[in-house]
Design a protein around this motif. Structure first.
Motif, mmCIF file in Angstrom:
data_model
loop_
_atom_site.group_PDB
_atom_site.id
_atom_site.type_symbol
_atom_site.label_atom_id
_atom_site.label_comp_id
_atom_site.label_asym_id
_atom_site.label_seq_id
_atom_site.Cartn_x
_atom_site.Cartn_y
_atom_site.Cartn_z
ATOM 1 N N PRO A 31 0.827 -1.220 0.000
ATOM 2 C CA PRO A 31 0.000 0.000 0.000
ATOM 3 C C PRO A 31 0.855 1.262 0.000
ATOM 4 C CG PRO A 31 0.041 -0.999 2.177
ATOM 5 C CD PRO A 31 0.748 -1.958 1.262
ATOM 6 N N HIS A 32 0.404 2.275 -0.720
ATOM 7 C CA HIS A 32 1.095 3.550 -0.718
ATOM 8 C C HIS A 32 0.901 4.278 0.611
ATOM 9 C CE1 HIS A 32 0.695 2.683 -5.033
ATOM 10 N NE2 HIS A 32 1.804 3.369 -5.158
ATOM 11 N N ARG A 33 -0.327 4.175 1.137
ATOM 12 C CA ARG A 33 -0.613 4.835 2.411
ATOM 13 C C ARG A 33 -1.636 3.983 3.165
ATOM 14 N NH1 ARG A 33 0.196 10.154 4.172
ATOM 15 N NH2 ARG A 33 1.009 10.635 2.094
ATOM 16 N N VAL A 34 -1.420 3.844 4.470
ATOM 17 C CA VAL A 34 -2.293 3.032 5.316
ATOM 18 C C VAL A 34 -3.126 3.964 6.181
ATOM 19 C CG1 VAL A 34 -2.406 1.282 7.128
ATOM 20 C CG2 VAL A 34 -0.656 1.129 5.343
ATOM 21 N N GLY A 35 -4.446 3.802 6.096
ATOM 22 C CA GLY A 35 -5.343 4.549 6.972
ATOM 23 C C GLY A 35 -5.507 3.819 8.296
ATOM 24 N N LEU A 36 -5.448 4.558 9.411
ATOM 25 C CA LEU A 36 -5.538 3.944 10.739
ATOM 26 C C LEU A 36 -6.557 4.700 11.564
ATOM 27 C CD1 LEU A 36 -4.598 1.973 12.916
ATOM 28 C CD2 LEU A 36 -2.716 3.549 13.434
ATOM 29 N N VAL A 37 -7.580 3.989 12.031
ATOM 30 C CA VAL A 37 -8.596 4.535 12.920
ATOM 31 C C VAL A 37 -8.383 3.900 14.282
ATOM 32 C CG1 VAL A 37 -11.060 4.861 13.328
ATOM 33 C CG2 VAL A 37 -10.188 4.795 10.981
ATOM 34 N N THR A 38 -8.070 4.711 15.287
ATOM 35 C CA THR A 38 -7.748 4.169 16.601
ATOM 36 C C THR A 38 -7.986 5.231 17.662
ATOM 37 O OG1 THR A 38 -6.010 3.053 17.864
ATOM 38 C CG2 THR A 38 -5.333 4.848 16.424
ATOM 39 N N GLY A 39 -7.769 4.838 18.912
ATOM 40 C CA GLY A 39 -7.966 5.766 20.020
ATOM 41 C C GLY A 39 -6.834 6.781 20.126
ATOM 42 N N ARG A 40 -7.100 7.826 20.874
ATOM 43 C CA ARG A 40 -6.119 8.902 21.031
ATOM 44 C C ARG A 40 -4.946 8.421 21.883
ATOM 45 N NH1 ARG A 40 -11.154 11.320 21.273
ATOM 46 N NH2 ARG A 40 -11.502 12.936 19.691
ATOM 47 N N ASN A 41 -3.745 8.522 21.285
ATOM 48 C CA ASN A 41 -2.518 8.168 22.000
ATOM 49 C C ASN A 41 -2.620 6.767 22.610
ATOM 50 O OD1 ASN A 41 0.094 8.589 22.900
ATOM 51 N ND2 ASN A 41 -0.572 9.461 24.852
ATOM 52 N N ASP A 56 -2.118 2.479 22.814
ATOM 53 C CA ASP A 56 -1.112 1.453 22.549
ATOM 54 C C ASP A 56 -1.369 0.755 21.223
ATOM 55 O OD1 ASP A 56 0.127 2.053 24.930
ATOM 56 O OD2 ASP A 56 -0.943 0.500 26.070
ATOM 57 N N ALA A 57 -2.659 0.661 20.843
ATOM 58 C CA ALA A 57 -2.977 0.013 19.566
ATOM 59 C C ALA A 57 -2.351 0.775 18.405
ATOM 60 C CB ALA A 57 -4.495 -0.066 19.386
ATOM 61 N N GLU A 58 -2.411 2.101 18.456
ATOM 62 C CA GLU A 58 -1.795 2.903 17.407
ATOM 63 C C GLU A 58 -0.289 2.661 17.357
ATOM 64 O OE1 GLU A 58 -0.888 7.634 16.488
ATOM 65 O OE2 GLU A 58 -2.551 7.064 17.799
ATOM 66 N N LYS A 59 0.340 2.649 18.512
ATOM 67 C CA LYS A 59 1.781 2.441 18.554
ATOM 68 C C LYS A 59 2.157 1.064 18.028
ATOM 69 C CE LYS A 59 2.083 5.469 22.592
ATOM 70 N NZ LYS A 59 2.390 5.531 24.047
ATOM 71 N N ASP A 60 1.353 0.042 18.382
ATOM 72 C CA ASP A 60 1.656 -1.315 17.922
ATOM 73 C C ASP A 60 1.567 -1.419 16.401
ATOM 74 O OD1 ASP A 60 2.078 -2.106 20.501
ATOM 75 O OD2 ASP A 60 0.081 -2.974 20.779
ATOM 76 N N ILE A 99 -8.776 -0.608 11.473
ATOM 77 C CA ILE A 99 -9.521 -0.156 12.647
ATOM 78 C C ILE A 99 -8.977 -0.942 13.837
ATOM 79 C CG2 ILE A 99 -11.783 0.080 13.717
ATOM 80 C CD1 ILE A 99 -13.015 0.152 10.969
ATOM 81 N N ALA A 100 -8.303 -0.245 14.743
ATOM 82 C CA ALA A 100 -7.567 -0.926 15.804
ATOM 83 C C ALA A 100 -7.983 -0.397 17.169
ATOM 84 C CB ALA A 100 -6.061 -0.751 15.615
ATOM 85 N N ARG A 101 -8.026 -1.316 18.124
ATOM 86 C CA ARG A 101 -8.275 -0.982 19.524
ATOM 87 C C ARG A 101 -7.653 -2.052 20.384
ATOM 88 N NH1 ARG A 101 -10.649 -1.611 24.253
ATOM 89 N NH2 ARG A 101 -11.871 0.056 25.248
ATOM 90 N N ILE A 132 -9.260 -5.606 16.677
ATOM 91 C CA ILE A 132 -9.921 -5.207 17.912
ATOM 92 C C ILE A 132 -9.557 -6.187 19.015
ATOM 93 C CG2 ILE A 132 -12.114 -4.642 18.992
ATOM 94 C CD1 ILE A 132 -11.325 -2.865 16.625
ATOM 95 N N GLY A 133 -8.984 -5.669 20.094
ATOM 96 C CA GLY A 133 -8.734 -6.483 21.278
ATOM 97 C C GLY A 133 -7.673 -7.532 21.052
ATOM 98 N N HIS A 134 -7.921 -8.691 21.695
ATOM 99 C CA HIS A 134 -6.972 -9.803 21.642
ATOM 100 C C HIS A 134 -7.557 -10.936 20.814
ATOM 101 C CE1 HIS A 134 -4.615 -7.607 24.524
ATOM 102 N NE2 HIS A 134 -5.617 -7.581 25.394
ATOM 103 N N GLU A 135 -6.873 -12.061 20.820
ATOM 104 C CA GLU A 135 -7.283 -13.194 19.998
ATOM 105 C C GLU A 135 -8.689 -13.667 20.343
ATOM 106 O OE1 GLU A 135 -7.312 -16.041 17.201
ATOM 107 O OE2 GLU A 135 -5.689 -14.594 17.481
ATOM 108 N N ASN A 136 -9.035 -13.665 21.627
ATOM 109 C CA ASN A 136 -10.342 -14.178 22.047
ATOM 110 C C ASN A 136 -11.468 -13.175 21.833
ATOM 111 O OD1 ASN A 136 -9.127 -16.571 22.882
ATOM 112 N ND2 ASN A 136 -8.739 -15.786 24.952
ATOM 113 N N ASP A 137 -11.142 -11.898 21.625
ATOM 114 C CA ASP A 137 -12.173 -10.880 21.408
ATOM 115 C C ASP A 137 -12.582 -10.916 19.946
ATOM 116 O OD1 ASP A 137 -11.935 -9.998 24.059
ATOM 117 O OD2 ASP A 137 -10.222 -8.734 23.518
#
Length: 430
Positions: free
Chosen positions: A161-171, A173-177, A225-227, A258-263
């Protein structure tokens, strides 16, 4: 006489005008008293039926006998204050907390003295885990029947991808990961990040807005879409029907992390790709630069081998062609053809000579026959041709006259003679 000063006339002027029965009939000259409006509003509000509503508790103010609770809609930015009496709060197994999801039976009430509209809660019930699971299961079945989970509708992720869109919470850990793992795998990756609330009322709507904004950007090739992980209730926003339909309608491939493996919110079923964690999403959206370099090396080596094999085969083919007599001894073919030409030339000369000799013999024979039939040949045997003066040949003696001059043509020369006599005697007669 002035009637206006009479007691009867004075009584008519002091009589108050009749009040309008309906609000639309009021005028600046004939208004309602405020109390009339308040009582009318109270009557109208009292006629309104009660209703069960669902919302999220964002504020609780408990007093001795009355509790004031602020509810917010699960989707829209709409909130309402609810008044609960002590008997309603006493029915709860545990006290209300901020963030709780509840259903309340509300009845509108209009307080006449202050003109304040309030909502009275006649019954309040926390939404339990079982109720939420049942609702999600019904929604899951309905969306599955519509085909929102069908693999045929899943879009493939771009290779790079040329650019990746990321929807996540403000500051978060999901964004950082996501950013860290994607950058480690492909240092040149670029992100278009939208930080939105990912929990609580209004979070689904915020995620939808960010998703639609990124989906409209032509340079964004994939949207994540990450959380991070959380309680079941914290992830309910990612099972909202409006969000699921927005993801299904998106033209850009969407990755759910979203979440972990079980979520497993319902978003995992609708998204084009499900990542078990935000870390996994960062690894899925971009290739590993080291692996790609290794693959390029392997592909280059395979290409070198293929080209080398092709060149070797062609060299062997050329050697085989060169070893053929037509190329190794090209004059051999010319010598063979030269011998053929000599043989054909000899045969042609022999055939032509034989034909010429036969033709010469035939011409000689024909010449002899022609000569034998020639008048000259007859003359050479002693015969003569008699001609009259006009050149015609005289063949009958009866046609000659005595004294006529005739010409006698011999084998050599001519004679001029005069006819002295004629006779009808035939050759051989005496």
């Amino acid at each position: 006489m002035n009637t206006s000063s009479s007691p009867e006339g004075a009584g008519e002027q002091e009589r108050p005008p009749e009040l309008p029965k309906l609000a639309r009939d009021t005028t600046p000259e004939n208004p309602w008293p405020l109390s009339t409006l308040s009582h009318a509003l109270h009557g109208w509000v009292q006629k309104a039926p009660d209703a069960w509503v669902e919302g999220q508790v964002i504020e609780v103010n408990q007093r001795a006998r009355v509790s004031y609770v602020t509810l917010r809609d699960l989707q829209e930015e709409v909130s309402v204050n609810v008044t609960l009496f002590q008997r309603e709060m006493a029915r709860l197994e545990r006290p209300l907390e901020r963030g709780s999801r509840v259903v309340v039976n509300l009845k509108a009430d209009f307080y006449v003295k202050t003109g304040r509209l309030s909502m009275l809660g006649r019954d309040i019930r926390p939404v339990g885990l079982g109720d939420l699971l049942e609702r999600l299961e019904r929604l899951r079945r309905a969306l599955a029947e519509e085909g929102l989970f069908d693999p045929a509708h899943k879009k493939r992720l771009p290779v790079l991808p040329h650019r990746v869109g990321l929807v996540t919470g403000r500051n978060s850990d999901a964004e950082k990961d996501v950013v860290r793992n994607a950058t480690n795998r492909w240092p040149g990756v670029q992100f278009e990040i939208r930080e939105v609330p990912v929990q609580g009322s209004g979070s689904a709507r915020a995620v939808i807005g960010a998703l639609e904004e990124l989906d409209a950007m032509a340079e964004v090739d994939v949207i994540v879409i990450a959380r991070g992980g959380g309680a079941f209730e914290d992830l309910l926003s990612f099972s909202e029907e409006s969000l699921l339909r927005a993801v299904f309608a998106a033209r850009t491939p969407v990755v759910s992390a979203i979440g972990h493996e079980n979520d497993q919110p319902l978003l995992d079923h609708v998204a084009d790709v499900r990542a078990s964690t935000p870390t996994d999403a960062g690894k899925r959206v971009v290739p590993d630069v080291h692996e790609e370099r290794l693959r390029l090396g392997q592909a280059r080596a395979a290409l070198d081998r293929a080209v080398g094999s092709l060149i070797e085969r062609e060299q062997q083919g050329l050697a085989t062609v060169r070893s053929r007599p037509v190329l190794s001894q090209p004059d051999g073919m010319i010598l063979v053809r030269e011998e053929d030409l000599d043989r054909w030339r000899t045969r042609a000369w022999t055939a032509t000579n034989s034909l010429t000799l036969r033709a010469q013999d035939s011409v000689a024979q024909m010449r002899a026959r022609v000569r034998a039939l020639s008048p000259q040949q007859t003359l050479d045997r002693g015969y003569a041709v008699v001609q009259t003066a006009d050149g015609s040949v005289l063949t009958d003696a009866s046609r000659a006259q005595v004294g006529q001059q005739l010409t006698v043509r011999l084998a050599a020369g001519e004679l001029g003679v005069d006819v002295t006599g004629t006779s009808t005697r035939q050759p051989g007669e005496h």
